[in-house]
Motif scaffolding. Structure first.
Motif, PDB file in Angstrom:
ATOM      1  N   THR A  44      37.272  61.247  71.306  1.00 15.59           N
ATOM      2  CA  THR A  44      36.487  62.471  71.122  1.00 15.59           C
ATOM      3  C   THR A  44      36.995  63.562  72.066  1.00 15.59           C
ATOM      4  OG1 THR A  44      34.573  61.166  70.473  1.00 15.59           O
ATOM      5  CG2 THR A  44      34.147  63.418  71.215  1.00 15.59           C
ATOM      6  N   THR A  45      37.270  63.177  73.311  1.00 20.27           N
ATOM      7  CA  THR A  45      37.759  64.150  74.297  1.00 20.27           C
ATOM      8  C   THR A  45      39.050  64.802  73.821  1.00 20.27           C
ATOM      9  OG1 THR A  45      36.821  62.736  76.006  1.00 20.27           O
ATOM     10  CG2 THR A  45      38.374  64.417  76.737  1.00 20.27           C
ATOM     11  N   GLU A  46      39.955  63.952  73.259  1.00 18.75           N
ATOM     12  CA  GLU A  46      41.237  64.471  72.775  1.00 18.75           C
ATOM     13  C   GLU A  46      41.038  65.391  71.568  1.00 18.75           C
ATOM     14  OE1 GLU A  46      44.151  61.246  73.167  1.00 18.75           O
ATOM     15  OE2 GLU A  46      45.083  62.143  71.378  1.00 18.75           O
ATOM     16  N   LEU A  47      40.124  65.020  70.674  1.00 21.30           N
ATOM     17  CA  LEU A  47      39.833  65.870  69.506  1.00 21.30           C
ATOM     18  C   LEU A  47      39.335  67.243  69.954  1.00 21.30           C
ATOM     19  CD1 LEU A  47      38.000  63.428  67.032  1.00 21.30           C
ATOM     20  CD2 LEU A  47      40.281  64.437  66.755  1.00 21.30           C
ATOM     21  N   ILE A  48      38.455  67.259  70.944  1.00 22.44           N
ATOM     22  CA  ILE A  48      37.925  68.525  71.448  1.00 22.44           C
ATOM     23  C   ILE A  48      39.070  69.367  72.026  1.00 22.44           C
ATOM     24  CG2 ILE A  48      36.449  69.573  73.233  1.00 22.44           C
ATOM     25  CD1 ILE A  48      34.518  67.170  72.786  1.00 22.44           C
ATOM     26  N   GLU A  49      39.959  68.720  72.777  1.00 21.12           N
ATOM     27  CA  GLU A  49      41.104  69.433  73.380  1.00 21.12           C
ATOM     28  C   GLU A  49      42.022  70.004  72.309  1.00 21.12           C
ATOM     29  OE1 GLU A  49      41.493  70.430  76.420  1.00 21.12           O
ATOM     30  OE2 GLU A  49      39.530  69.513  76.739  1.00 21.12           O
ATOM     31  N   VAL A  50      42.291  69.219  71.265  1.00 23.58           N
ATOM     32  CA  VAL A  50      43.172  69.666  70.185  1.00 23.58           C
ATOM     33  C   VAL A  50      42.580  70.894  69.501  1.00 23.58           C
ATOM     34  CG1 VAL A  50      44.068  69.073  67.883  1.00 23.58           C
ATOM     35  CG2 VAL A  50      44.261  67.425  69.756  1.00 23.58           C
ATOM     36  N   VAL A  51      41.301  70.824  69.172  1.00 23.12           N
ATOM     37  CA  VAL A  51      40.645  71.950  68.487  1.00 23.12           C
ATOM     38  C   VAL A  51      40.637  73.184  69.401  1.00 23.12           C
ATOM     39  CG1 VAL A  51      38.465  72.787  67.523  1.00 23.12           C
ATOM     40  CG2 VAL A  51      39.235  70.464  67.025  1.00 23.12           C
ATOM     41  N   ARG A  52      40.345  72.950  70.671  1.00 21.87           N
ATOM     42  CA  ARG A  52      40.262  74.050  71.637  1.00 21.87           C
ATOM     43  C   ARG A  52      41.606  74.784  71.782  1.00 21.87           C
ATOM     44  NH1 ARG A  52      37.378  71.902  76.663  1.00 21.87           N
ATOM     45  NH2 ARG A  52      35.422  72.669  75.818  1.00 21.87           N
TER      46      ARG A  52
END
Ligand code: CTP
Length: 132
Positions: free
Chosen positions: A120-128
């Motif tokens: 989830t943390t990585e998904l948030i970073e990618v979107v950001r």
């Protein structure tokens, strides 16, 4: 009859979540999933999940591999949840390896390998980091 229990936030549900839930279920006959409360996540990570607890719970409940769900209100209650749901075995991803060994006096404790390259943390970073 082997009852399995697992815990997690399961925010922005992804393939790593599905994989561990299906593999946990395959280890027994009945799978109970504790979905961590929004408040508990705030305490742990200093931010609220993207998806609220009712929605995260609803998604987990809808999965074929899941038999029962509940909201995990506090980390200190883990042993009580294990007893209350009469779990024979606690399953967690191996990012938690060693951290739940003290529950071995009330149930089996199994760590399964995490699905590589997603969180989830990585998904948030990618979107950001996307430029729109
Ligand atoms: N999990 C997994 N493989 C992944 C991601 C998570 O097996 N790639 C497992 C964790 O080990 C845990 C469960 O899924 O047993 C719930 O993890 P959770 O913390 O909700 O998901 P993460 O994606 O790891 O979230 P975060 O990045 O916020 O820590």
């Amino acid at each position: 009859m082997m009852r399995i229990i697992t815990f997690g936030t399961f925010d922005m549900f992804h393939i790593g979540h599905l994989n561990i839930i299906e593999r946990a279920r395959a280890l027994g006959d009945y799978l109970i999933v504790g979905v961590s409360a929004d408040q508990l996540n705030f305490k742990k990570k200093n931010r609220f999940p993207i998806c609220r607890q009712e929605d995260r719970l609803k998604i987990i409940r809808a999965l074929k591999a899941v038999d029962e769900v509940f909201i995990e209100e506090s980390l200190e209650q883990k042993a009580d949840y294990i007893k209350q749901f009469r779990a024979d075995c606690l399953v967690m991803g191996d990012d938690w390896r060693g951290r739940f060994d003290h529950f071995q006096d009330i149930c089996d404790v199994i760590y399964l390998p995490r699905t590589p390259s997603i969180s989830t943390t990585e998904l948030i970073e990618v979107v950001r980091s996307q430029q729109f």
